[in-house]
Scaffold this motif. Structure first.
Motif, PDB file in Angstrom:
ATOM      1  N   CYS A 271      48.880  56.697  63.111  1.00 16.13           N
ATOM      2  CA  CYS A 271      49.569  56.123  61.924  1.00 16.13           C
ATOM      3  C   CYS A 271      48.633  55.293  61.053  1.00 16.13           C
ATOM      4  O   CYS A 271      48.922  55.067  59.876  1.00 16.13           O
ATOM      5  N   LEU A 275      50.712  54.849  56.737  1.00 18.84           N
ATOM      6  CA  LEU A 275      52.087  54.449  56.403  1.00 18.84           C
ATOM      7  C   LEU A 275      52.071  53.574  55.150  1.00 18.84           C
ATOM      8  O   LEU A 275      51.250  52.660  55.041  1.00 18.84           O
ATOM      9  N   LYS A 277      54.615  51.276  53.385  1.00 26.88           N
ATOM     10  CA  LYS A 277      55.950  50.682  53.377  1.00 26.88           C
ATOM     11  C   LYS A 277      56.482  50.484  51.960  1.00 26.88           C
ATOM     12  O   LYS A 277      57.655  50.717  51.690  1.00 26.88           O
ATOM     13  N   THR A 281      56.921  55.870  52.496  1.00 29.08           N
ATOM     14  CA  THR A 281      56.374  57.200  52.778  1.00 29.08           C
ATOM     15  C   THR A 281      55.083  57.094  53.598  1.00 29.08           C
ATOM     16  O   THR A 281      54.695  56.002  54.035  1.00 29.08           O
ATOM     17  N   ALA A 282      54.445  58.239  53.805  1.00 32.97           N
ATOM     18  CA  ALA A 282      53.142  58.280  54.473  1.00 32.97           C
ATOM     19  C   ALA A 282      52.189  59.094  53.612  1.00 32.97           C
ATOM     20  O   ALA A 282      52.630  60.013  52.907  1.00 32.97           O
ATOM     21  N   MET A 418      55.303  61.870  60.048  1.00 26.78           N
ATOM     22  CA  MET A 418      54.786  61.336  58.773  1.00 26.78           C
ATOM     23  C   MET A 418      54.762  62.431  57.703  1.00 26.78           C
ATOM     24  O   MET A 418      55.092  62.186  56.541  1.00 26.78           O
ATOM     25  N   VAL A 438      59.493  55.086  58.360  1.00 27.60           N
ATOM     26  CA  VAL A 438      58.201  54.386  58.396  1.00 27.60           C
ATOM     27  C   VAL A 438      58.301  53.179  59.334  1.00 27.60           C
ATOM     28  O   VAL A 438      57.423  52.946  60.179  1.00 27.60           O
ATOM     29  N   GLU A 442      56.337  52.436  62.907  1.00 32.60           N
ATOM     30  CA  GLU A 442      55.561  51.205  63.145  1.00 32.60           C
ATOM     31  C   GLU A 442      55.948  50.561  64.473  1.00 32.60           C
ATOM     32  O   GLU A 442      55.111  49.978  65.164  1.00 32.60           O
TER      33      GLU A 442
END
Ligand code: G6P
Length: 612
Positions: A271, A275, A277, A281-282, A418, A438, A442
């Protein structure tokens, strides 16, 4: 499949070769062998069985010299015997050549008949031995090993990673690649050649990956690469991006348990930096496709093998759910030879931990040949698939050594989650819905750590499962691929028959197998279809089938129905596969341990399947 290590430099070669073979043993462990050059004298040692047997042999009778090649074998042509072990030898006395090979020579039978007609006597049943005789014949009494190898290569049909030495050329190794990986390690006053960087990492971080059609000549001071069409090549120098200790066992009993326990970190690493926030989205750096181009994609095809195929199937459920984009998942070995109709808006995505699986590479090449954009999800940096795809996403999971894939699976599923958010957010997925995924991603590494706390419960369930002859793994929706993966883990390392099914399919056949000796493992965390799963478990219990379940902690209904209840933390449905698979990996590990199986080197298997 099959591991090659070569060394030329100022140190004794054989300890370096043996240490390298131990690191590559995951690629095959049917036999091991080496050849060294002690000045103009060639020493050859080879033994059926593990690298350990070769080490004992070399300890009893040292193989001296600062230049050598070595091999650990996954048998294709001829059983695992001393005589079929590599290196294979062509020629006589000072005109000898020694060859180690990874791949398959498809026209070896015709070549062998021709050589036998000339009076050459073969000592093995392998396809490789023809290469040794052909090179020896070309070399004659000259010192041009490089030229001799180059003249022989056009006669070979099939795939190869090769390393060759001869007493005629002290200190020199010639390597060649077509279809099977080879990487050169660039040290100070020493050079290495290996099937993958893990054998090189303890000596140098600087590497050059050979491409198909390339031939390399290594001496302690120098290396030259030629392409059969392009001539002399200026190689691209890459750096190995992980520490050599990452491939060490440390205090762990097996690589598999080490890699299972690394998963909180590997998911975090997958990740890292991806990521967003603030946008819910990613993002991925290497996709090489703009959001506009990605929006034009109307259909995604995933092609993969084994565990990577199970990750791809999870990706199908995720992408359909979050991005409403049609996805098909193909076995790479089928896809490459089918006449699958693909249109201009189809994106072909291949998934491979090693980046070297022959069928997955074949699928990628077929899609490229048809002119489709291709992307890859790979773990091994610089691997063939990673290099040949138009763009891609690395897992950053570090070296995976255990033959049964674990941390690569969760890293692949993380990346696919993702990707699903990314594809969703450039379509219709709302910011709050994207953000939920997301945030869940995390939080996942911490929750993975919590799952390890139930290992004592898993061991209890494993004690029951280890007595069984057969087991069924079932899951609905996103948990169906997890059930398939659980069944695969169990069969590959414990040799216990297991099948994975969508839970709802149970009534269409598998239920006939249920009896008090056949455990059913239900992947059943709370979710939209939970009540239906509970009903299916009742049906198994009514037939007196033992039930092991993976469920949400505090789920009293599931607990009541289960002989063994393995609780995982409560998390949103889309990230549940990342938690639910971990008890299944541990279950397989402990069953295999209780049954006394060779966990990191299951019989008949190899980690990197570079033959079709
Ligand atoms: C072999 C390994 C599996 C792996 C599969 C695909 O069968 O034993 O663990 O899932 O190959 O490998 P890849 O490197 O392409 O993911």
């Amino acid at each position: 499949m099959c591991g090659i290590v070569g060394y030329t430099g100022r140190h004794e070669a054989s300890p370096i070769l043996l240490a390298g073979l131990r690191r590559l043993e995951y690629r095959g462990y049917d036999s091991a062998g080496l050849a060294t050059l002690d000045g103009r004298r060639m020493v050859v040692r080879k033994k059926a069985g593990r690298v350990r047997a070769l080490e004992e042999n070399v300890a009893a009778e040292p193989a001296k010299g600062g230049c050598g090649i070595s091999h650990t074998r996954w048998a294709t042509h001829g059983p695992a015997t001393d005589s079929n072990a590599h290196p294979h030898i062509g020629g006589e006395g000072p005109d000898q050549v020694a060859v180690v090979h990874n791949g398959v020579i498809e026209n070896y039978a015709a070549l062998r008949r021709g050589l036998e007609a000339e009076g050459i006597v073969f000592r093995s049943q392998t396809d490789t031995e023809v290469i040794a005789h052909l090179i020896a014949r070309e070399l004659g009494d000259s010192s041009d090993l490089f030229g001799a190898v180059q003249r022989v290569l056009p006669k070979l049909e099939g795939t190869y990673g090769l390393a060759v030495i001869s007493p005629r050329c002290p200190g020199e190794i010639v390597g060649a690649r077509l279809g099977s990986p080879l990487v050169v390690g660039l040290g100070e006053g020493e050079h290495l050649l290996a099937s993958d960087p893990s054998a090189i990492a303890p000596h140098t971080q600087r590497v050059a990956f050979l491409q198909d059609g390339e031939v390399v000549r290594l001496t302690p001071e120098d290396f030259q690469i030629f392409h059969r069409e392009a001539g002399s090549i200026t190689p691209r120098i890459d750096r190995i991006d992980w520490h050599p200790d990452a491939a060490e066992l440390g205090n762990n009993a097996h690589y598999m348990i080490k890699e299972i326990k690394e998963q909180a970190n590997t998911v975090r690493d997958a990740c890292r930096g991806r990521l967003r926030k603030s946008e819910g989205t990613a993002h991925f750096g290497g996709l090489n496709l703009s959001p506009r181009k990605l929006r034009q994609v109307k259909r995604v095809i995933f092609a993969a093998c084994g565990t990577s195929w199970h990750a791809a199937l999870t990706g199908e459920y995720l992408i359909e759910r979050l991005a409403h984009l049609p996805v098909e998942v193909e076995y790479a070995g089928e896809f490459r030879y089918r006449n699958a109709p693909l249109d201009n808006s189809t994106l072909v995505f291949v998934i491979s931990q090693s980046g070297e699986t022959a069928d997955t590479l074949g699928a990628l090449r077929e899609a490229k040949r048809q002119g489709h954009p291709t992307l890859a999800i790979c773990n091994v940096v610089g691997s063939t698939i990673a290099r040949e795809a138009d763009g891609g996403i690395y897992l950053h999971a570090g070296p995976e050594i255990g033959v049964a894939s674990t941390k690569a699976f969760t890293a692949q599923v993380t990346v696919l989650t993702m990707l699903a958010v990314h594809l969703g957010r450039i379509r219709h997925l709302s910011f709050p819905d994207g953000l939920k995924v997301v945030e869940a991603l995390e939080a996942i590494p911490e929750k993975i750590e919590e799952v390890f706390k139930i290992e004592p419960l898993i061991i209890k369930a494993a004690e029951k499962l280890a007595e069984a002859k057969s087991a069924l793994f079932m899951g609905r929706d996103l948990h169906f691929p997890v059930a398939l993966e659980g069944a695969l883990k169990l069969k590959e390392i414990s040799y216990l028959h297991a099948e994975g099914y969508p839970t709802a399919e149970m009534k269409h056949g598998p239920l006939a197998l249920i009896d008090p000796e056949t455990p059913s493992i239900f992947v059943a965390p709370r979710g939209s279809l939970h009540a239906k799963t509970l009903g299916n478990i009742e049906e198994v219990r009514a037939r007196r089938g033992p039930v092991i379940s993976i469920g949400t902690e505090g789920d009293q209904d599931l607990m009541r129905l289960s002989d063994y209840f393995l609780p995982i933390p409560d998390m949103p449905e889309v990230v549940q596969p990342l938690l639910a698979v971990i008890p299944l990996q541990l279950l397989a590990y402990h069953v295999a341990r209780l049954r006394g199986c060779d966990i990191d080197k299951p019989r008949n298997l190899a980690k990197s399947v570079t033959v079709e």
